[in-house]
Design a protein around this motif. Structure first.
Motif, PDB file in Angstrom:
ATOM      1  N   LEU A  67       0.827  -1.206   0.000  1.00 24.97           N
ATOM      2  CA  LEU A  67       0.000   0.000   0.000  1.00 24.97           C
ATOM      3  C   LEU A  67       0.865   1.262   0.000  1.00 24.97           C
ATOM      4  O   LEU A  67       0.538   2.248  -0.672  1.00 24.97           O
ATOM      5  N   GLN A  68       1.956   1.210   0.717  1.00 16.83           N
ATOM      6  CA  GLN A  68       2.857   2.359   0.783  1.00 16.83           C
ATOM      7  C   GLN A  68       3.433   2.689  -0.596  1.00 16.83           C
ATOM      8  O   GLN A  68       3.629   3.861  -0.923  1.00 16.83           O
ATOM      9  N   ASN A  69       3.706   1.667  -1.379  1.00 16.66           N
ATOM     10  CA  ASN A  69       4.224   1.904  -2.719  1.00 16.66           C
ATOM     11  C   ASN A  69       3.225   2.671  -3.584  1.00 16.66           C
ATOM     12  O   ASN A  69       3.605   3.352  -4.534  1.00 16.66           O
ATOM     13  N   LYS A  70       1.927   2.570  -3.239  1.00 19.70           N
ATOM     14  CA  LYS A  70       0.882   3.212  -4.047  1.00 19.70           C
ATOM     15  C   LYS A  70       0.483   4.586  -3.516  1.00 19.70           C
ATOM     16  O   LYS A  70       0.279   5.516  -4.312  1.00 19.70           O
ATOM     17  N   VAL A  76      -0.142   5.876   4.895  1.00 20.53           N
ATOM     18  CA  VAL A  76      -0.105   4.541   5.501  1.00 20.53           C
ATOM     19  C   VAL A  76       0.096   4.643   7.008  1.00 20.53           C
ATOM     20  O   VAL A  76      -0.557   3.940   7.784  1.00 20.53           O
ATOM     21  N   ALA A  77       1.011   5.526   7.436  1.00 21.03           N
ATOM     22  CA  ALA A  77       1.255   5.709   8.876  1.00 21.03           C
ATOM     23  C   ALA A  77       0.020   6.267   9.577  1.00 21.03           C
ATOM     24  O   ALA A  77      -0.311   5.860  10.702  1.00 21.03           O
ATOM     25  N   THR A 183       5.459  14.241   8.799  1.00 22.81           N
ATOM     26  CA  THR A 183       6.799  14.508   8.252  1.00 22.81           C
ATOM     27  C   THR A 183       7.263  13.430   7.283  1.00 22.81           C
ATOM     28  O   THR A 183       8.293  13.590   6.634  1.00 22.81           O
ATOM     29  N   LEU A 184       6.526  12.327   7.201  1.00 21.71           N
ATOM     30  CA  LEU A 184       6.982  11.198   6.396  1.00 21.71           C
ATOM     31  C   LEU A 184       6.697  11.436   4.911  1.00 21.71           C
ATOM     32  O   LEU A 184       5.554  11.594   4.498  1.00 21.71           O
ATOM     33  N   SER A 185       7.748  11.467   4.131  1.00 19.40           N
ATOM     34  CA  SER A 185       7.621  11.646   2.688  1.00 19.40           C
ATOM     35  C   SER A 185       8.785  10.946   2.003  1.00 19.40           C
ATOM     36  O   SER A 185       9.855  10.780   2.595  1.00 19.40           O
ATOM     37  N   THR A 186       8.586  10.524   0.781  1.00 15.96           N
ATOM     38  CA  THR A 186       9.671   9.892   0.028  1.00 15.96           C
ATOM     39  C   THR A 186      10.576  10.970  -0.561  1.00 15.96           C
ATOM     40  O   THR A 186      10.118  12.084  -0.849  1.00 15.96           O
ATOM     41  N   ILE A 340      11.551  -1.219  -0.829  1.00 12.06           N
ATOM     42  CA  ILE A 340      11.961  -1.739   0.478  1.00 12.06           C
ATOM     43  C   ILE A 340      10.763  -1.971   1.393  1.00 12.06           C
ATOM     44  O   ILE A 340      10.745  -2.909   2.199  1.00 12.06           O
ATOM     45  N   ALA A 341       9.702  -1.156   1.271  1.00 10.96           N
ATOM     46  CA  ALA A 341       8.540  -1.312   2.157  1.00 10.96           C
ATOM     47  C   ALA A 341       7.879  -2.671   1.959  1.00 10.96           C
ATOM     48  O   ALA A 341       7.632  -3.403   2.926  1.00 10.96           O
ATOM     49  N   SER A 342       7.583  -3.013   0.717  1.00 13.69           N
ATOM     50  CA  SER A 342       6.933  -4.300   0.455  1.00 13.69           C
ATOM     51  C   SER A 342       7.911  -5.461   0.623  1.00 13.69           C
ATOM     52  O   SER A 342       7.533  -6.537   1.110  1.00 13.69           O
TER      53      SER A 342
END
Length: 396
Positions: A67-70, A76-77, A183-186, A340-342
């Motif tokens: 889900l995070q990849n999408k 997600v958090a 604060t979470l961002s790629t 890396i997440a999945s």
């Protein structure tokens, strides 16, 4: 990379806040007796709640990673924080074990697993030059969560009662996790993500989960992670019982082992993250498994006194903390940071299954024999680790 220094450290700050809150679930043992006193439930049935929580925690990381990849780590958090908060709030209304299993175990555990991957893997993407170090910060924050929340939980149980404690924890976790998630961002597309720490073997290809599980290195890594987690979770879950039954400590003295383990577990997560960046992941894993096998052998063959007991559990906790730090980093080294997440969600299933396997081994073979089995598994893991190599072309 320089113009993004402040941004990436803000990401770390939010990640630490999220992880500390998620780690609060490891205060579960504090709820056992109050729940017995209030509802008269059987202790083993109450403890099953935590087993369900850990199982759902591990299982949900697979879907959270995909889900995070999408949709990205922030959403997600937030979703994980909402699920954990709602699960805890509903737990305050539970009047049966089934309700507790569903609210705390299934909903809360899914919330923890959903939110867990986001801060960890996002930090790894922002720090390609210090993967071990930054992974250590993220997972040590999770380890410290139980210590930070311990006093609060005890005070709330004493002053508000066990059910209301779930309510307060739910509100606190929901608010703080949603706040930290902001604060979470790629990293942006122009951010340099190809650098790796000198001396650490890494591949030059970003692999999908399907590609990852088609390599033999994945299975070797999964097996050694599974074996290592059995040893660590066995001691973490039974430390007080070991102190009372085998070392003949008073319940109060034996309980202090929980604090000692938490400190060394958290310290090991941070320290081994730094060390693995310096000496490499494989060398770190070899030392970790050697230390674990020695400590387990001591516990199974020597009549323990207080000093031997605390030194042994400290060694195991320190090594376990290192294991859960090095494996996410080596997953990124071998299979890239893009997915890396999945990818780590799949690898992390070893942790969840080990949480179930450890108690089964202890129940069927007894404590001393369980220590011997754990020592043997650690030695076997050392041998396997020697043959683990990056699956694709190397980069430095």
């Amino acid at each position: 990379m320089n113009r993004y220094k402040k941004t990436r450290w803000l990401v770390v700050l939010g990640a630490v806040l999220v992880q500390i809150c998620l780690g609060s679930i490891y205060t579960w043992s504090l709820f056992n007796q109050p729940l017995i006193d209030k509802f008269g439930w059987d202790q083993s049935a109450i403890v099953l709640t935590f087993s369900i929580t850990v199982a759902m925690f591990a299982f949900s990381t697979i879907f959270a990673g995909k889900l995070q990849n999408k949709i990205g780590p922030k959403k997600v958090a937030i979703l994980g924080g909402l699920l954990l908060g709602i699960g805890l709030i509903l737990s305050s209304k539970a009047t049966s074990l089934i309700e507790l299993y569903i609210y705390f175990g299934v909903i809360g555990g899914t919330g923890v697993g959903t939110a867990y991957v986001a801060p960890l893997t996002t930090c790894i993407k922002w720090f390609p030059d210090k993967r071990g170090f930054i992974t250590g910060i993220a997972v040590s924050s999770f380890g410290l969560g139980s210590l930070i929340f311990k006093s609060l939980v005890l005070d709330l149980i004493l002053t508000k009662g066990v059910s209301q404690t779930f309510l307060y924890l739910g509100v606190i976790n929901l608010i703080l996790i949603v706040l930290g998630a902001q604060t979470l961002s790629t990293p942006p597309t122009d951010y340099e993500t190809t650098g790796v720490t000198e001396g650490v073997e890494s591949n030059s290809k970003d692999s999908t989960s399907t590609q990852m599980i088609s390599t033999k290195q994945f299975y070797l890594l999964w097996i050694v992670y599974f074996f290592g987690c059995i040893s660590g979770l066995l001691i973490i879950g039974l430390a007080q019982d070991i102190g009372i039954d085998l070392v003949k400590l008073t319940p109060r003295t034996a309980a202090s082992a929980i604090t000692v383990i938490a400190l060394f577990n958290a310290g090991g997560r941070l320290a081994w993250g730094v060390v693995s960046d310096k000496i490499g992941r494989k060398t770190s894993l070899l030392i970790i498994y050697l230390t674990t096998s020695i400590a387990m052998a001591i516990m199974s063959t020597i009549t323990m006194n207080t000093v031997i007991f605390f030194v042994s559990v400290s060694m195991i906790a320190l090594s376990f903390g290192g294991l859960v730090t090095v494996v996410p980093a080596i997953t990124a080294d071998y299979y890239g940071v893009k997915n890396i997440a999945s990818n780590y969600g799949v690898v992390f299933q070893a942790f969840g299954i080990a949480a179930i396997a450890g108690p089964i081994i202890a129940t069927n073979f007894g404590l001393n024999n369980s220590f011997l089995i754990a020592a043997a598994l650690s030695i076997f893991s050392m041998i396997i680790t020697i043959f683990i190599k990056p699956p694709f072309a190397l980069s430095r």
